[in-house]
Design an enzyme around this catalytic site. Sequence first.
Site, PDB file in Angstrom:
ATOM      1  CB  SER A   1      -0.890   0.008   1.249  1.00  8.52           C
ATOM      2  OG  SER A   1      -1.539   1.263   1.399  1.00  8.52           O
TER       3      SER A   1
ATOM      4  CE1 TYR B   1      -4.497  -3.025   4.094  1.00  7.35           C
ATOM      5  CE2 TYR B   1      -3.601  -0.824   3.740  1.00  7.35           C
ATOM      6  CZ  TYR B   1      -4.059  -2.028   3.237  1.00  7.35           C
ATOM      7  OH  TYR B   1      -4.076  -2.228   1.882  1.00  7.35           O
TER       8      TYR B   1
END
Length: 255
Positions: A147, A160
Site C-alpha cells: 500500500s 494495516y
Amino acid sequence: MTKTTQTIALVTGGSRGLGRNTALSIARQGGDVVITYQSRREDAMTVVAEIEAMGRKAVALQLDAGRIASFPSFAESLKAALYQTWQRDTFDHLVNNAGHGDYALIGETTEAQFDRLVDVHFKGVYFLTQTLLPLIANGGRIINLSSGLTRVSFPGYGVYAAVKGAVEVLTVYMAKELGKRGITVNTVAPGAIETDFGGGAVRDNPEINKIFADMTALGRAGVPDDIGPMIASLLSESNRWVNAQRIEVSGGQGI
C-alpha cells in the site's frame, strides 16, 4: 519443474476490486487464471465467465486468506483444478492480493482487529506462499500487494500499514531465497483506489476522495484500471529482470 508456454496465474481475492481487475487484465494479455474468493462465489463465477468469454481458461476456488490451517486443503484443491483444467501440476504466477481494510485509530484498535489484519495481510501471505512453493513453476513470478500507506501516513490505518510494511521486507527475502529457482518476487503498492476496500471509503465518500486527489500529482484518486494492467505487465517476460522491488502505483501520491 519447468514452465510451459501457456501461463497460469493465481490471484487471491479475485472476485472483486483490484483482484478482479488484475485477473481480467492477465486474461486480456493471454494468460489463464485461478482466482480465490472468501464468500462471494457468485461474483467469482462472474469473473470466471468474463475470462472464458475472452477465450481463456479460469477457475474459482474458495479461500480464507487469514485461516492458515486451511491452506493444505486449499493446495489439494488447487492441484486438482490444475490437473483437471490444464493437465499440469504447477502454475506460474502467484499474486497475493486478498485483503481487507479496517479503520481504527491506534488508541482504539482492538486485539481482534489487530490479529485479523496480521493474519490476512502478513501471516497469511507468508504461509500461503510457503504452502504453494512446490506448485509454483521455476521461472515464475510472485507479487505481494502492499500500500502507498507504508510511505504516506493516514490516521486510522496504522496497523494495516505496519503489516504491509512487513510484507515489503518479506518480499526482499523471498526474492533472495527463491532466486535460485528463477522466481522473481516484487511488491506492488497502490495508492488510494476507488473500490469497495475499507467499506468503499475512497470510492463513495467525496470528502475522502478529495483528500487523496489533492495529495496526488495527477489530481485524482486511482481506479482499478490503473492497477490491474500494471500487475499483468509485471508478470510478463518483458519485466523478467525486475526483482525484489517495491513499485508504487499511485499517480504521484504524497510527493
